[in-house]
Design a protein around this motif. Sequence first.
Motif, PDB file in Angstrom:
ATOM      1  N   ARG A 187       0.924  -1.287  -0.058  1.00 33.74           N
ATOM      2  CA  ARG A 187       0.003   0.010  -0.102  1.00 33.74           C
ATOM      3  C   ARG A 187       0.922   1.289  -0.197  1.00 33.74           C
ATOM      4  O   ARG A 187       2.093   1.138   0.549  1.00 33.74           O
TER       5      ARG A 187
ATOM      6  N   ASP B 214      -2.445   5.403   1.770  1.00 33.78           N
ATOM      7  CA  ASP B 214      -3.630   4.392   1.975  1.00 33.78           C
ATOM      8  C   ASP B 214      -3.168   3.613   3.349  1.00 33.78           C
ATOM      9  O   ASP B 214      -4.036   2.779   3.763  1.00 33.78           O
ATOM     10  N   GLU B 215      -2.229   4.000   4.114  1.00 35.08           N
ATOM     11  CA  GLU B 215      -1.972   3.442   5.326  1.00 35.08           C
ATOM     12  C   GLU B 215      -3.072   3.473   6.355  1.00 35.08           C
ATOM     13  O   GLU B 215      -3.421   4.733   6.357  1.00 35.08           O
ATOM     14  N   MET B 216      -3.613   2.554   6.858  1.00 31.51           N
ATOM     15  CA  MET B 216      -4.588   2.776   8.022  1.00 31.51           C
ATOM     16  C   MET B 216      -4.033   3.317   9.226  1.00 31.51           C
ATOM     17  O   MET B 216      -3.028   2.973   9.831  1.00 31.51           O
TER      18      MET B 216
ATOM     19  N   SER C 153      -8.863   2.631  13.435  1.00 30.17           N
ATOM     20  CA  SER C 153     -10.258   1.938  13.411  1.00 30.17           C
ATOM     21  C   SER C 153     -11.067   2.264  14.372  1.00 30.17           C
ATOM     22  O   SER C 153     -10.756   1.980  15.669  1.00 30.17           O
TER      23      SER C 153
ATOM     24  N   ARG D 168      -7.425   6.667   7.172  1.00 28.95           N
ATOM     25  CA  ARG D 168      -6.374   6.359   6.468  1.00 28.95           C
ATOM     26  C   ARG D 168      -5.431   7.669   6.461  1.00 28.95           C
ATOM     27  O   ARG D 168      -6.020   8.585   6.692  1.00 28.95           O
ATOM     28  N   GLN D 169      -4.208   7.515   6.080  1.00 31.80           N
ATOM     29  CA  GLN D 169      -3.190   8.605   6.266  1.00 31.80           C
ATOM     30  C   GLN D 169      -3.880   9.757   5.083  1.00 31.80           C
ATOM     31  O   GLN D 169      -3.675  10.821   5.508  1.00 31.80           O
ATOM     32  N   SER D 170      -4.489   9.378   4.281  1.00 33.89           N
ATOM     33  CA  SER D 170      -4.971  10.420   3.257  1.00 33.89           C
ATOM     34  C   SER D 170      -6.031  11.331   3.832  1.00 33.89           C
ATOM     35  O   SER D 170      -6.266  12.529   3.285  1.00 33.89           O
ATOM     36  N   ASP D 171      -6.966  10.582   4.772  1.00 35.65           N
ATOM     37  CA  ASP D 171      -7.884  11.416   5.533  1.00 35.65           C
ATOM     38  C   ASP D 171      -7.488  12.583   6.345  1.00 35.65           C
ATOM     39  O   ASP D 171      -7.921  13.622   6.503  1.00 35.65           O
TER      40      ASP D 171
ATOM     41  N   ARG E  30     -15.789   8.701   4.206  1.00 38.44           N
ATOM     42  CA  ARG E  30     -15.059   8.197   5.801  1.00 38.44           C
ATOM     43  C   ARG E  30     -14.999   9.200   6.885  1.00 38.44           C
ATOM     44  O   ARG E  30     -15.297   8.763   7.995  1.00 38.44           O
TER      45      ARG E  30
END
Length: 229
Positions: free
Chosen positions: A3, A7-9, A12, A19-22, A35
């Motif tokens: 990934r 995309d790294e989580m 949760s 994810r990192q992008s958030d 999300r």
Amino acid sequence: MRRSAADEMILSYNDVVLRQSDLKILSGPYFLNDRIIEFYLSYLSSSHPSQGILLVPPSIAFWITNCMDTDTLKDFIEPLKLPEKKLIIFPVNNNEDVSLAEGGSHWSLVAYYRSSNVFVHHDSHRQMNKGQAMRLFKAVVGFITSDSSSSCNAKYQEYVDSPQQINGYDCALYVTANARAICSWYETNENKDEDNLWFSAVKEQVNPSAVAEMRGEILGLIRVLMDKK
């Protein structure tokens, strides 16, 4: 395949995976994705654990709005136990392509209050999502109560004085801010105004400066929860 870093989580939370992008989205003046909205609504649900409140995830609200099969819709909605809820909040998106994930360009909110038997649409950009909100109302109104006559009497209202955004990317933050104000109104006001509902609370708590601060608040909340993991 490995990934990408984006995309790294990172977290949760309940049933939501961030994810990192958030974090990047929240760090800049960007349009919030499904999300982040789902995460904050899930957080609100945990903060207001009343069994009478239901905050519907964006993906479920979108599916309800666009499902064309009544039998399938019934099977899908029944687990939500809508007739048992006093306050229900639905995010609304203007994506017209059901095959396109995270499509659309605008978010708004529909809130249902059982005591008044009314659905209210809050749109931060000149009622841009009026058509989608009305479609959601028509799709869900028949399932809102076990009494068919009450469903037929349910009202739909466009709240024309809903606070308005001053840019092209904060619509989802208005959804989260409105949801917070409405949930707070529901839990803190014993003598609720059945006519004016939560409108005064929204007017007081939702404005451009408060919404701008909310981006940082959500980002800070995520970081706190990350540190606890």
